[in-house]
Design a protein around this motif. Structure first.
Motif, mmCIF file in Angstrom:
data_model
loop_
_atom_site.group_PDB
_atom_site.id
_atom_site.type_symbol
_atom_site.label_atom_id
_atom_site.label_comp_id
_atom_site.label_asym_id
_atom_site.label_seq_id
_atom_site.Cartn_x
_atom_site.Cartn_y
_atom_site.Cartn_z
ATOM 1 N N LEU A 277 0.834 -1.209 0.000
ATOM 2 C CA LEU A 277 0.000 0.000 0.000
ATOM 3 C C LEU A 277 0.865 1.254 0.000
ATOM 4 C CD1 LEU A 277 -2.817 1.257 0.145
ATOM 5 C CD2 LEU A 277 -2.713 1.012 2.636
ATOM 6 N N LYS A 278 1.902 1.260 0.794
ATOM 7 C CA LYS A 278 2.803 2.412 0.868
ATOM 8 C C LYS A 278 3.406 2.713 -0.502
ATOM 9 C CE LYS A 278 6.653 4.252 3.606
ATOM 10 N NZ LYS A 278 5.877 5.283 4.293
ATOM 11 N N ALA A 279 3.787 1.654 -1.221
ATOM 12 C CA ALA A 279 4.371 1.827 -2.559
ATOM 13 C C ALA A 279 3.345 2.424 -3.521
ATOM 14 C CB ALA A 279 4.882 0.493 -3.082
ATOM 15 N N TYR A 280 2.103 1.934 -3.456
ATOM 16 C CA TYR A 280 1.056 2.476 -4.324
ATOM 17 C C TYR A 280 0.779 3.944 -4.015
ATOM 18 C CZ TYR A 280 -0.356 -2.043 -6.326
ATOM 19 O OH TYR A 280 -0.381 -3.220 -7.020
ATOM 20 N N LEU A 281 0.718 4.266 -2.733
ATOM 21 C CA LEU A 281 0.320 5.618 -2.336
ATOM 22 C C LEU A 281 1.391 6.664 -2.622
ATOM 23 C CD1 LEU A 281 -1.629 4.916 0.984
ATOM 24 C CD2 LEU A 281 -2.522 5.199 -1.339
ATOM 25 N N ASP B 76 -15.288 -5.143 -10.685
ATOM 26 C CA ASP B 76 -15.459 -4.436 -11.952
ATOM 27 C C ASP B 76 -16.516 -3.338 -11.829
ATOM 28 O OD1 ASP B 76 -13.576 -5.934 -13.237
ATOM 29 O OD2 ASP B 76 -14.985 -7.212 -14.321
ATOM 30 N N VAL B 77 -17.636 -3.687 -11.200
ATOM 31 C CA VAL B 77 -18.741 -2.741 -11.057
ATOM 32 C C VAL B 77 -18.369 -1.634 -10.075
ATOM 33 C CG1 VAL B 77 -21.174 -2.495 -10.421
ATOM 34 C CG2 VAL B 77 -20.385 -4.579 -11.563
ATOM 35 N N VAL B 78 -17.811 -2.030 -8.940
ATOM 36 C CA VAL B 78 -17.419 -1.063 -7.909
ATOM 37 C C VAL B 78 -16.420 -0.057 -8.472
ATOM 38 C CG1 VAL B 78 -16.173 -0.797 -5.724
ATOM 39 C CG2 VAL B 78 -17.921 -2.581 -5.971
ATOM 40 N N GLN B 79 -15.421 -0.561 -9.197
ATOM 41 C CA GLN B 79 -14.378 0.327 -9.720
ATOM 42 C C GLN B 79 -14.903 1.249 -10.808
ATOM 43 O OE1 GLN B 79 -11.064 -2.291 -10.682
ATOM 44 N NE2 GLN B 79 -11.190 -3.201 -8.637
ATOM 45 N N ALA B 80 -15.808 0.757 -11.636
ATOM 46 C CA ALA B 80 -16.382 1.596 -12.687
ATOM 47 C C ALA B 80 -17.195 2.741 -12.087
ATOM 48 C CB ALA B 80 -17.261 0.751 -13.611
ATOM 49 N N TYR C 282 -22.163 -5.472 -2.318
ATOM 50 C CA TYR C 282 -21.152 -6.475 -2.676
ATOM 51 C C TYR C 282 -20.891 -7.377 -1.470
ATOM 52 C CZ TYR C 282 -17.596 -4.081 0.145
ATOM 53 O OH TYR C 282 -16.894 -3.539 1.187
ATOM 54 N N SER C 283 -20.182 -8.477 -1.719
ATOM 55 C CA SER C 283 -19.696 -9.323 -0.636
ATOM 56 C C SER C 283 -18.179 -9.422 -0.752
ATOM 57 C CB SER C 283 -20.323 -10.722 -0.697
ATOM 58 O OG SER C 283 -19.759 -11.470 -1.758
ATOM 59 N N LEU C 284 -17.529 -9.762 0.346
ATOM 60 C CA LEU C 284 -16.069 -9.808 0.370
ATOM 61 C C LEU C 284 -15.509 -10.928 -0.495
ATOM 62 C CD1 LEU C 284 -15.461 -9.132 4.180
ATOM 63 C CD2 LEU C 284 -15.403 -7.498 2.293
ATOM 64 N N HIS D 291 -11.871 -9.059 -1.917
ATOM 65 C CA HIS D 291 -11.676 -8.649 -3.313
ATOM 66 C C HIS D 291 -11.786 -7.136 -3.493
ATOM 67 C CE1 HIS D 291 -11.365 -12.649 -4.947
ATOM 68 N NE2 HIS D 291 -12.479 -13.012 -4.359
ATOM 69 N N GLU D 292 -12.440 -6.457 -2.554
ATOM 70 C CA GLU D 292 -12.645 -5.017 -2.724
ATOM 71 C C GLU D 292 -11.478 -4.172 -2.206
ATOM 72 O OE1 GLU D 292 -14.648 -3.884 -4.743
ATOM 73 O OE2 GLU D 292 -15.833 -5.703 -4.944
ATOM 74 N N PHE D 293 -10.453 -4.785 -1.649
ATOM 75 C CA PHE D 293 -9.310 -3.987 -1.213
ATOM 76 C C PHE D 293 -8.650 -3.315 -2.426
ATOM 77 C CE2 PHE D 293 -4.872 -3.345 0.201
ATOM 78 C CZ PHE D 293 -5.130 -2.523 1.291
ATOM 79 N N THR D 294 -8.613 -4.009 -3.549
ATOM 80 C CA THR D 294 -8.070 -3.426 -4.780
ATOM 81 C C THR D 294 -8.903 -2.218 -5.208
ATOM 82 O OG1 THR D 294 -7.232 -5.564 -5.507
ATOM 83 C CG2 THR D 294 -7.467 -3.869 -7.189
ATOM 84 N N SER D 295 -10.227 -2.325 -5.083
ATOM 85 C CA SER D 295 -11.105 -1.207 -5.435
ATOM 86 C C SER D 295 -10.833 -0.011 -4.529
ATOM 87 C CB SER D 295 -12.577 -1.627 -5.303
ATOM 88 O OG SER D 295 -12.858 -2.740 -6.126
ATOM 89 N N LEU D 296 -10.585 -0.277 -3.252
ATOM 90 C CA LEU D 296 -10.262 0.783 -2.300
ATOM 91 C C LEU D 296 -8.966 1.487 -2.694
ATOM 92 C CD1 LEU D 296 -10.313 2.335 0.388
ATOM 93 C CD2 LEU D 296 -9.412 0.281 1.493
#
Length: 208
Positions: free
Chosen positions: A10-14, A134-138, A125-127, A85-90
C-alpha cells in the motif's frame, strides 16, 4: 488491521498520489466501526498526503467513509470494511481521488464527465464476490470524474437489514436513485451507455 506485507504494498502504491486525500469517517459503537477505524489509521500511516477525520453525526450509513479531496464532498463512499476482493477497489479509489490517471479510454472518460443528470448509485457487494470489483471500480471512477454522480459501495454482511429489506439474493446489485439499475458484472462502457441517452444523437451529428 493490515498485515506488514499489505502495508508495504500500500505504501508503494500511495507514493503515486499527486494531491491530498481526506478520509471522512462516520462511525458508531459497533465492532465493524472499530475495524474500520483501524483500517483507516493503517492507510493514513502509509502516506503523508492522507488525513482521516470523523464526522459521526453525518446523515449517512455508519460505519462508512468518504474518499475525497479536502474541502470537497464528492468522491467515493464505502459502507462497511472493504477488504477481500474489494481492497483493490479501495486502493484504486485512493489513487484516482489523489490524481493518479485511469487507464480507461480518454473518450470514455470525457463521456462520463459530460453526463447530464444527478445520479446516486448504491452497490451491494460481498467480500468473496469475484464479479463485484469491476462494477465497484467503474462506478467509483464515475463519481470521481463527475461531481453530479455519487456512489456508495455497501458490504452486504455489515448491512444485512438493508439486504433483507431489498430482497437482494445475489451481488453485485446496483441501485440508481433508489431503483434497481442492474445486477452482475458490468463494465464502465456498459454503464455509461445506459445513462448517456444523447450519445447516439451526437454520433449522428458527427457523421453529418
Amino acid at each position: 488491521m493490515l498485515d506488514d506485507t499489505l502495508k508495504t504494498q500500500l505504501k508503494a502504491y500511495l507514493e503515486r498520489l499527486q494531491r491530498p486525500v481526506e478520509l471522512v469517517a462516520t462511525l458508531d459503537n459497533s465492532a465493524t466501526s472499530q475495524e474500520l477505524r483501524e483500517l483507516l489509521e493503517d492507510i493514513r500511516a502509509q502516506s503523508d498526503k492522507i488525513t482521516v477525520v470523523e464526522k459521526n453525526d453525518a446523515a449517512v450509513r455508519a460505519p462508512s467513509f468518504l474518499i475525497a479531496n479536502p474541502g470537497t464532498d464528492s468522491g467515493v463512499r464505502f459502507a462497511g470494511v472493504p477488504l477481500g476482493h474489494e481492497f483493490t477497489s479501495l486502493v484504486l479509489a485512493l489513487l484516482q481521488v489523489g490524481g493518479h490517471p485511469s487507464k480507461e479510454a480518454a473518450d470514455l472518460l470525457e463521456q462520463v464527465k459530460g453526463l447530464d443528470g444527478d445520479f446516486h448509485f448504491e452497490t451491494y457487494y460481498s467480500l468473496t464476490c469475484h464479479n463485484c470489483p469491476d462494477v465497484v471500480q467503474a462506478l467509483s471512477l464515475m463519481a470521481i470524474l463527475n461531481p453530479r454522480i455519487k456512489t456508495t459501495v455497501i458490504e452486504g454482511g455489515a448491512f444485512r437489514q438493508e439486504v433483507e429489506a431489498r430482497e437482494i439474493m445475489a451481488v453485485p446489485m446496483v441501485y440508481l436513485n433508489g431503483e434497481v439499475f442492474g445486477a452482475g458484472r458490468m463494465q464502465l462502457g456498459e454503464i455509461v451507455a445506459k445513462l448517456d441517452t444523447g450519445a447516439a444523437k451526437r454520433e449522428a451529428a458527427k457523421l453529418s
